[in-house]
Design an enzyme around this catalytic site. Structure first.
Site, short mmCIF file in Angstrom:
data_model
loop_
_atom_site.label_atom_id
_atom_site.label_comp_id
_atom_site.label_asym_id
_atom_site.label_seq_id
_atom_site.Cartn_x
_atom_site.Cartn_y
_atom_site.Cartn_z
CG HIS A 308 36.25 43.85 33.50
ND1 HIS A 308 37.30 44.64 33.77
CD2 HIS A 308 36.00 43.20 33.70
CE1 HIS A 308 37.61 43.63 34.55
NE2 HIS A 308 37.24 42.66 34.74
CG ASP A 320 40.34 40.76 36.16
OD1 ASP A 320 39.50 41.61 34.68
OD2 ASP A 320 39.90 41.33 37.89
CD GLU A 355 34.07 42.96 35.85
OE1 GLU A 355 33.36 41.57 35.57
OE2 GLU A 355 34.74 43.40 36.43
CD GLU A 356 37.73 43.77 38.08
OE1 GLU A 356 36.64 43.09 39.08
OE2 GLU A 356 38.32 42.89 37.82
CG ASP A 384 36.39 39.50 32.82
OD1 ASP A 384 37.92 39.64 32.60
OD2 ASP A 384 35.81 39.71 32.75
CG HIS A 478 40.55 40.89 42.10
ND1 HIS A 478 39.20 40.77 42.28
CD2 HIS A 478 40.72 41.42 40.33
CE1 HIS A 478 38.25 40.86 41.33
NE2 HIS A 478 39.17 41.30 40.20
#
Length: 516
Positions: A308, A320, A355-356, A384, A478
């Site tokens: 992603h 990420d 994706e998130e 990922d 994140h």
């Protein structure tokens, strides 16, 4: 695609996630030792399996797998990550799907692929997007109550509706002594809500179900808002679990630190009112997946690899998932250089959007394919988070996939690649946590690599992988600090070369994947 179709797709994903989603790669999960980790490896001890030629990655010099592995440049991957970092910095610090930062990221990748000789297709995807329009307000209206701050102590969950509420707090089984990583909170069962008064702001501990499930139960019970406190979250470490599907959601949903949860629990005990104000916008917007494939190769046997490209709303997403996608880009460039006319099997690369939010780009893509086109995908490889600063070498466990025999052979290829270099690895069941999942649900053999997210490393893992015990694989998961400074170049290079070797082993057509 019509909005009604989008809603149908998203609802389907939501149902699948409710059944399958366990905390893993790209959703905030327990920060305890992951129970999904399987038996660790002993390098060099991978058992032989029918259909997987057991040639070492160092054997057969000149084969596609070895050439591709040896061509990988971690310096080039790091340079690409710097480009993504600059794109995020120029666009509000994020590359979230539907934003200018994501569009610039997609344009960068598309230009690199075209320069390498690929025909590139930007495949539209209509997905829910999320914007925070003003700082969140959470005030305990009582003398001497602690001040709670937006971002530091609390954030709206991804896709949370807006709202302005002043009400008393009802603590639904809230445990102020919950241990870090605990997921024993109430709210997942509609019966939990029998005694909740209508109009209350409900406080819960993090529970074992997706937050959307608890939120729907809160709405049905007449709650005015729901706040989930995570026992391991401390100041400035608040994430945004996704609600996946905005359809039918009406009340604000927030995530909070443990300290904020304790303060709200005290307010509930004292009967103090709380004022909550959330200013967000959720809309259906057009974004795109970036897809390219080799000009040659058997179209009836496609090796597909991807990851992603989008980040979270709160950061640039360099580990990420810049590390995974820039690894895919580097493999694609080197494959085009080594085999300009293509390998025996066709190779297709994908850079996913959304994706998130809930695997939206990859699910939307595979939904558009007819059955013969899906069946032509011999395997999908997902990458990922390959550069976690305190990371380990995780190989996707094939045991719980829909094609365990075929996916198991892909798994063993990754094990062979890591064993040959003497690297320890663990198996990990990533469930529905990344873009392999829509492929697996459509009967495509899958595999992949992962270096860890917010899982807390055990002493055993720390010893075997030379890492620190008791801290996450990626402390910036994140968060705003997921920049180029958050990447371990050594593990990134190790996993990138393993990814390239497996891509080459499959693309050369020598591995026979069984039908089951």
């Amino acid at each position: 695609m019509a909005i009604s179709e989008v809603v149908t797709v998203v609802r389907t994903i939501a149902r699948l996630l409710v059944l399958a989603l366990a905390a893993a790669a790209c959703q905030p999960g327990p920060s305890a030792a992951p129970s999904a980790v399987a038996t660790p490896s002993t390098p060099g001890a991978t058992p032989a399996a029918s259909g997987v030629p057991q040639a070492s990655p160092d054997a057969g010099a000149g084969t596609l797998a070895e050439e591709l592995r040896d061509a990988i440049s971690v310096e080039d991957i790091l340079a690409d990550l710097s480009q993504l970092n600059e794109i995020a910095a120029a666009n509000g610090g994020t590359r979230v799907a539907g934003s200018a930062g994501y569009d610039a990221s997609a344009a960068f990748v598309a230009d690199e692929l075209r320069a390498a000789g690929y025909d590139v297709v930007l495949v539209p995807a209509e997905i829910p997007t999320f914007r925070v329009d003003a700082p969140t307000i959470l005030e305990i209206l009582a003398p001497g109550a602690p001040a709670l701050q937006d971002t530091r102590d609390v954030k709206p969950l991804l896709l949370s509706p807006p709202g302005d509420v002043t009400a008393r707090v009802f603590a639904l089984g809230f445990d102020p002594t919950a241990a870090p990583g605990s997921r024993l909170g109430l709210g997942c069962d509609p019966a939990d809500w029998a005694d909740v008064p209508a109009g209350a702001i409900v406080l819960v501990n993090a529970g074992p179900c997706p937050r959307r499930t608890a939120m729907v139960n809160a709405q049905d019970a007449g709650a005015a808002a729901i706040i989930t406190a995570y026992p391991e979250w401390v100041a400035d470490q608040v994430r945004r679990p996704t609600l996946v599907d905005p359809t039918g959601l009406e009340i604000p949903a927030l995530g909070a630190t443990h300290e904020a949860g304790v303060a709200l629990f005290a307010a509930a005990t004292a009967g103090a009112p709380v004022h909550l104000e959330v200013s967000t916008t959720v809309a259906i917007e057009s974004t795109m997946n970036v897809i390219a494939e080799t000009p040659g190769g058997d179209p009836a046997h496609v090796v597909m690899l991807g990851g992603h490209l989008d980040s979270v709303v709160d950061g640039p997403g360099i580990n990420d998932n810049g590390t995974g996608t820039m690894t895919v880009l580097e493999i694609a460039r080197e494959l085009a250089r080594i085999r300009p006319d293509g390998a025996p099997w066709k190779v297709r690369v994908a850079f996913w959007t959304g994706e998130e939010t809930g695997l939206l780009g990859s699910a939307d893509y595979i939904r558009t394919l007819d059955r013969p086109t899906i069946d032509a995908i011999a395997a999908y490889l997902n990458f990922d988070m390959l550069g976690s600063a305190n990371g380990v070498r995780f190989v996707y466990d094939a045991a719980n996939t829909t094609r365990p025999a075929a996916s198991g052979l892909v798994q063993e290829l990754f094990q062979q690649a890591l064993d040959a270099d003497g690297f320890a690895w663990d198996l990990v069941d990533v469930g529905a946590a990344s873009d392999h999942f829509p492929f697996d649900q459509n009967g495509v053999p899958v595999g992949g690599l992962f270096s860890g997210a917010n899982e807390i490393l055990t002493p055993d893992q720390a010893a075997r992988f030379g890492r620190a015990a008791g801290v996450p694989a990626d402390a910036c998961y994140h968060l705003l600090c997921d920049t180029t400074e958050n990447v371990d170049a050594a593990i990134l290079g190790e996993l990138a070369r393993a990814a390239a070797w497996v891509t080459g082993r499959l693309a050369d057509g020598a591995v026979v994947l069984p039908a089951g």
